[in-house]
Design a protein around this motif. Structure first.
Motif, PDB file in Angstrom:
ATOM      1  N   ILE A 462       0.846  -1.202   0.000  1.00 33.01           N
ATOM      2  CA  ILE A 462       0.000   0.000   0.000  1.00 33.01           C
ATOM      3  C   ILE A 462       0.879   1.248   0.000  1.00 33.01           C
ATOM      4  CG2 ILE A 462      -1.644   1.349   1.363  1.00 33.01           C
ATOM      5  CD1 ILE A 462      -2.747  -1.293   2.435  1.00 33.01           C
ATOM      6  N   ILE A 463       1.860   1.257   0.895  1.00 31.65           N
ATOM      7  CA  ILE A 463       2.693   2.457   1.053  1.00 31.65           C
ATOM      8  C   ILE A 463       3.516   2.704  -0.210  1.00 31.65           C
ATOM      9  CG2 ILE A 463       4.737   3.294   2.291  1.00 31.65           C
ATOM     10  CD1 ILE A 463       3.382   2.099   4.825  1.00 31.65           C
ATOM     11  N   LYS A 464       3.993   1.618  -0.809  1.00 32.53           N
ATOM     12  CA  LYS A 464       4.878   1.763  -1.963  1.00 32.53           C
ATOM     13  C   LYS A 464       4.109   2.221  -3.204  1.00 32.53           C
ATOM     14  CE  LYS A 464       7.762  -1.216  -4.652  1.00 32.53           C
ATOM     15  NZ  LYS A 464       8.305  -2.562  -4.747  1.00 32.53           N
ATOM     16  N   THR A 470       6.986   7.345   0.208  1.00 31.92           N
ATOM     17  CA  THR A 470       8.362   6.902  -0.030  1.00 31.92           C
ATOM     18  C   THR A 470       8.799   7.310  -1.430  1.00 31.92           C
ATOM     19  OG1 THR A 470       7.502   4.804  -0.839  1.00 31.92           O
ATOM     20  CG2 THR A 470       8.168   4.873   1.461  1.00 31.92           C
ATOM     21  N   LYS A 471      10.113   7.489  -1.587  1.00 29.06           N
ATOM     22  CA  LYS A 471      10.676   7.786  -2.907  1.00 29.06           C
ATOM     23  C   LYS A 471      10.923   6.454  -3.615  1.00 29.06           C
ATOM     24  CE  LYS A 471      14.330   9.861  -1.075  1.00 29.06           C
ATOM     25  NZ  LYS A 471      14.045   9.883   0.368  1.00 29.06           N
ATOM     26  N   ALA A 472      10.992   6.480  -4.916  1.00 32.15           N
ATOM     27  CA  ALA A 472      11.321   5.247  -5.645  1.00 32.15           C
ATOM     28  C   ALA A 472      12.771   4.879  -5.340  1.00 32.15           C
ATOM     29  CB  ALA A 472      11.138   5.474  -7.139  1.00 32.15           C
ATOM     30  N   GLN A 778      -3.878   9.295  -5.340  1.00 31.23           N
ATOM     31  CA  GLN A 778      -3.159   8.535  -4.319  1.00 31.23           C
ATOM     32  C   GLN A 778      -4.004   8.444  -3.044  1.00 31.23           C
ATOM     33  OE1 GLN A 778      -0.806   6.836  -5.123  1.00 31.23           O
ATOM     34  NE2 GLN A 778       1.066   7.864  -5.761  1.00 31.23           N
ATOM     35  N   LEU A 779      -3.601   7.529  -2.175  1.00 29.49           N
ATOM     36  CA  LEU A 779      -4.337   7.373  -0.915  1.00 29.49           C
ATOM     37  C   LEU A 779      -4.091   8.548   0.015  1.00 29.49           C
ATOM     38  CD1 LEU A 779      -3.852   3.628  -0.013  1.00 29.49           C
ATOM     39  CD2 LEU A 779      -5.991   4.744  -0.477  1.00 29.49           C
TER      40      LEU A 779
END
Length: 930
Positions: A462-464, A470-472, A778-779
């Motif tokens: 979920i976070i990714k 988060t950055k790639a 986005q969430l």
């Protein structure tokens, strides 16, 4: 993503099945030698009456005019025989009950899933050990003992399965059938020499299975006139059969009689769980070799039943249900059934101390035999340095006990011998249970590790992929290769260990599952580091506060499984949500309707459980109310501009309203017909099944505009739900779907508050065009609340109508519009459908919210998964297999429920998408111009 969902489904199915392997697997072992008492038995034949579904209090308690409900049996226990209560175990169903009585062991819970009729496992029984057994009764019970028997000496006489009709004239006819056939059987034997000599052999069993009481209990409840009259008829039948058998054998005093029941029944006519009304069954024994009534001045029992039954002065001898099998074996002198775990109830026997001591010794040897087989099986499949034997009963201890007991018998110290044998039996039973649950800790830990790993992985996904937290991160190929081989090596070691120990194949799944799951988690290590850094840079108090609120919400959901009223509290908090978040000022009308409906819905969890008291007028009123609402909405639809409607849509609406009117009529006429004992009218049955089929198709014909499609789904499901309702629960889907419509509106308002969307009109939203990928956002933190609302509403959809998490809360009366003949799987499926309908309503609303708030359905589904998995992990640790049977049953059904809900939500998501986005076009005739 679809691969991910498939993996999720698989993992959850493993979690669900694991509970049965870890806690409830078959206790049977094979390879023991039969044990028989060396002394001559007191009886040549035994008559076993099993009154299916008879509660102890229904038989023992006096009527309001102080007459006994069963005069003949009352006189037996006062003057001729011994009596007590036989304590049954969960699941209180006919099959496990009969297996406990006749084979002496308790089937594992999974036996319920394997069906009633066939033998999932081969087992030995008193019938199998007898010389001849003749049995009469239900086709659901008798064949299973005949099928397991060796040779051809167990004979069955059954009526047809169609006779077990809940709506029939009178179920007591089933018992009359049994009594009449037994009488004609004995009469015919006078002219049939082979049969006559077989009946005069020793070690003969006659088994009369009386199903009428159970059927009447289901159809009319145990406090009804029908149930009580049936008990009286059974009493008269038993009196006639006992007299006839005594006359047939010239009153030789060599017949023993036992009357008992396989399980009781709740006040609302169901059984299966562990309520005392289901687990307390009567036991009355009389005839050859049985003690006469023992007068006593006082008795100590925790329950207050003796006083209620006016039986304080007659000694009550309680047994466990499996103890009946050794009692029968001892009375007619056959070997104890090989798998029996019952202890011989000595107080029922009227025999010499020597006979009792020898019988106890046989009993002890027979149970120790099982213990030895179980131990050697475990020892063979465990590495020697890992094997810890059951200390209190080592090999030398066993020999010691048996030698000592034999010596006591030779020295005629019978009491010492008996108490020593009892100690040995208890130790052997403890040992059996020890080896049976030997692998539990290790399997439980494996599953828990997989659980935690899976939940962590879903959170990371979920976070990714769905947030900007988060950055790639670039992956290092060399590191990931090392990681892969490391985990593969661990997996191989585990597999090697399991291979050496020749473990069953399911163990491989449970123990190897954590490896790929944790590999996936560790692979995302950079994301975890990035996330930690990100969170630390944010306001710590806010982060901790948010996590705390999440945990509190989940705990409330877990709590609601134990106390339904927790849902009421939650709904009242929801009612205040617009006020807390200033949505109130923005949309007063919506907010006030939301608050009103939340309060209305909050009443349902406080209501008594469904099916206790049928209330057909309320169901009819609900049908009319639904019609009224649909008329209003139809009128408003006709007023709107032509753009959103066409003739076809109106036709579909009209059919659906017709279907609701028909359902209302069917419910009313069916229940009248059953009340007058005229059975289920065929026309009603046809309409019911047609409604059921059409309700799945009609919504797909309606327009895909959001409000119209949702309303069409509600009408279709409502017509089926009315047919399955018996009381106030008919109102539930109406209130629930009302709240869902408002919820969709409120979520739109909430989005506007965050400035995340321009507000288009809801009427314009169309499900089919909504899946345009470019619009997804986005969430946001608010989406966690959305997901929580959804899980909360799903749990409310289950417990709101008064289903308690237990087998016995489902009322067979709710399927009477479809069928009245007993058919466990058909009835089960219809009851499941009734539970599913509110779920579908909530899922479709959730689908609509995903569309209107421009979220991809996957991201919200993942959030929902996390919430329900954390709940499931809770219940995994709360599963018990000790304590009262009520606790055990509830703890299993809680876990199974949460796991099924999770698997279900994934499937529901698909179903909701199908119901909302697909449209069937009926072919329209087109004119061709040449």
């Amino acid at each position: 993503i679809s691969v991910f969902i498939l993996a999720g489904l698989l993992v959850h199915c493993v979690f669900l099945v694991s509970i049965f392997d870890i806690y409830f697997s078959s206790p049977l072992v094979h390879g023991m030698t039969p044990q028989q008492t060396p002394l001559p038995p007191p009886a040549k034949r035994l008559v076993l009456f099993v009154a299916d579904g008879l509660r102890a209090d229904s038989l023992y308690e006096l009527n309001s005019n102080t007459t006994p409900p069963a005069p003949y049996l009352r006189s037996i226990l006062e003057n001729n025989g011994s009596w007590g209560i036989s304590h049954t175990r969960v699941p209180t169903e006919s099959r496990p009950g009969h297996v406990a009585l006749i084979a002496g062991f308790y089937e594992d819970v999974s036996a319920v899933a394997k069906g009633w009729k066939e033998n999932p496992v081969e087992f030995d029984s008193v019938f199998n050990e007898s010389k001849y057994t003749w049995s009469w009764g239900s086709p659901d019970i008798l064949p299973m003992f005949a099928k397991g028997a060796t040779g051809d000496h167990v004979y069955t006489f059954c009526y047809t399965a169609e006779s077990e009709d809940f709506g029939a004239q009178d179920a007591a006819e089933l018992d009359m059938w049994v009594f009449d056939h037994v009488k004609s059987f004995f009469n015919s034997s006078r002219s049939n020499q082979t049969l006559f000599s077989a009946l005069n052999e020793e070690k003969v069993v006659l088994f009369l299975h009386l199903l009428g009481i159970d059927t009447n209990g289901h159809a009319h409840r145990p406090n009804s006139r029908e149930y009580k009259e049936n008990i009286k008829k059974v009493d008269e039948g038993i009196k006639e059969i006992a007299l006839m058998i005594d006359n047939f054998y010239g009153n030789d005093g060599k017949t023993a009689f036992i009357l008992t029941s396989d399980h009781g029944m709740t006040d609302w006519g169901t059984h299966g769980a562990g309520h005392p009304s289901e687990t307390l069954t009567p036991l009355i024994v009389w005839g050859a070799g049985v003690n006469y009534p023992q007068r006593v001045s006082s008795q100590k029992f925790e329950d207050n039943l003796l006083k209620e039954w006016k039986l304080e002065n007659l000694k009550r001898l309680d047994v466990n249900q499996a103890d009946v099998a050794p009692l029968m074996a001892s009375l007619i002198g056959v070997p104890f059934p090989l798998n029996s775990v019952g202890t011989l109830p000595l107080e029922y026997l009227n025999n010499s101390a020597h006979f009792k001591a020898e019988s106890m010794f046989t009993n002890a040897v027979q149970i120790v035999e099982q213990f030895k087989v179980k131990m050697s099986q475990k020892r063979e499949t465990t590495l020697s340095f890992l094997f810890t034997p059951f200390k209190p009963l080592s090999d030398s201890e066993q020999i010691n006990y048996l030698k000592k007991a034999r010596l006591y018998i030779q020295q005629q110290k019978y009491d010492e011998a008996m108490s020593l044998c009892k100690t040995l039996i208890n130790l052997a039973l403890e040992g059996l249970s020890y080896y049976h649950t030997y692998d539990r800790l290790f399997l439980g830990l494996s599953i828990a590790t997989s659980f935690v790993g899976w939940t962590t992985y879903v959170i990371l996904v979920i976070i990714k992929t769905h947030t900007n937290l988060t950055k790639a991160v670039q992956t290092n190929n060399k590191e990931s290769t090392v990681l892969f081989y490391g985990f593969a090596f661990v997996g191989m070691i585990i597999a090697f260990f399991l291979l050496i120990q020749t473990c069953p194949w399911t163990y491989y799944i449970y123990c190897l599952l954590p490896v790929p799951v944790w590999y996936a988690v560790v692979k995302e290590l950079p994301v975890i580091q990035d996330l930690a850094a990100n969170l630390l840079s944010h306001n710590m108090v806010q982060s901790v506060g948010f996590i705390f609120i999440c945990i509190l919400g989940i705990e409330i959901l877990v709590f609601s499984f134990f106390y339904r009223s927790t849902l009421t509290l939650g709904l009242l908090v929801f009612a205040g949500w617009p006020v807390i978040t200033q949505l109130w000022a923005q949309a007063k009308t919506n907010a006030s309707i939301w608050t009103l409906l939340c309060v209305l819905l909050a009443i349902f969890p406080l209501m008594p459980v469904v099916g206790r008291e049928p209330n057909i007028p309320l169901v009819i009123a609900t049908g009319l109310l639904t019609l009224l609402i649909s008329c209003f909405s139809l009128a408003s639809l006709c007023k709107t501009k032509n753009k959103y409607r066409n003739k076809e849509d109106l036709k579909v609406y009209f059919y659906q309203m017709l279907s609701i009117a028909l359902s209302t009529y069917v419910v009313s006429s069916t229940h009248d017909s059953l009340k007058n004992k005229q059975g289920l009218p065929l026309l009603n049955q046809i309409i019911s099944w047609m409604t059921l089929v059409s309700s799945s198709v009609l919504p797909l014909l309606s327009s895909t505009f959001l409000i119209q499609r949702l309303f069409s789904i509600l009408l279709s499901l409502m017509s089926t739900y009315l047919l399955l309702s018996t009381g106030y629960e008919a109102l539930f889907p109406l209130v629930l779907s009302g709240l869902m419509f408002v919820w969709i509106n409120m979520e739109q308002e909430a989005l506007q508050r965050y400035g995340l969307s321009l507000k288009p009109k809801l009427a314009v939203f169309n499900f089919t065009y909504a899946t345009d990928i470019t619009q997804f956002r986005q969430l946001h933190l608010d989406d966690v609340r959305r997901s929580f609302f959804f899980v909360f509403f799903i749990v409310t959809a289950f417990f709101g109508t008064g289903n308690i998490a237990s087998v016995n809360s489902f009322d067979p009366a709710s399927v009477y519009c479809f069928l009245t003949v007993f058919s466990p799987f058909m009835m089960g499926s219809l009851l499941l459908l009734k539970v599913v309908i509110p779920f579908v309503l909530v899922s479709c609303a959730f689908e609509a919210i995903q569309v209107t708030t421009q979220l991809s359905s996957k991201s919200l589904l993942l959030l929902v998964l996390v919430i329900s998995d954390i709940m499931a992990l809770h219940f995994f640790f709360l599963v018990k297999d000790y304590g009262s049977w009520l606790d055990i049953g509830t703890s299993i059904s809680h876990y199974v429920l949460v796991m099924s809900l999770t698997i279900f939500m994934m499937l529901m998501n698909g179903l909701a998408q199908l119901l909302t986005t697909q449209r069937l076009q009926l072919s329209r005739r087109t004119k061709h111009h040449s």
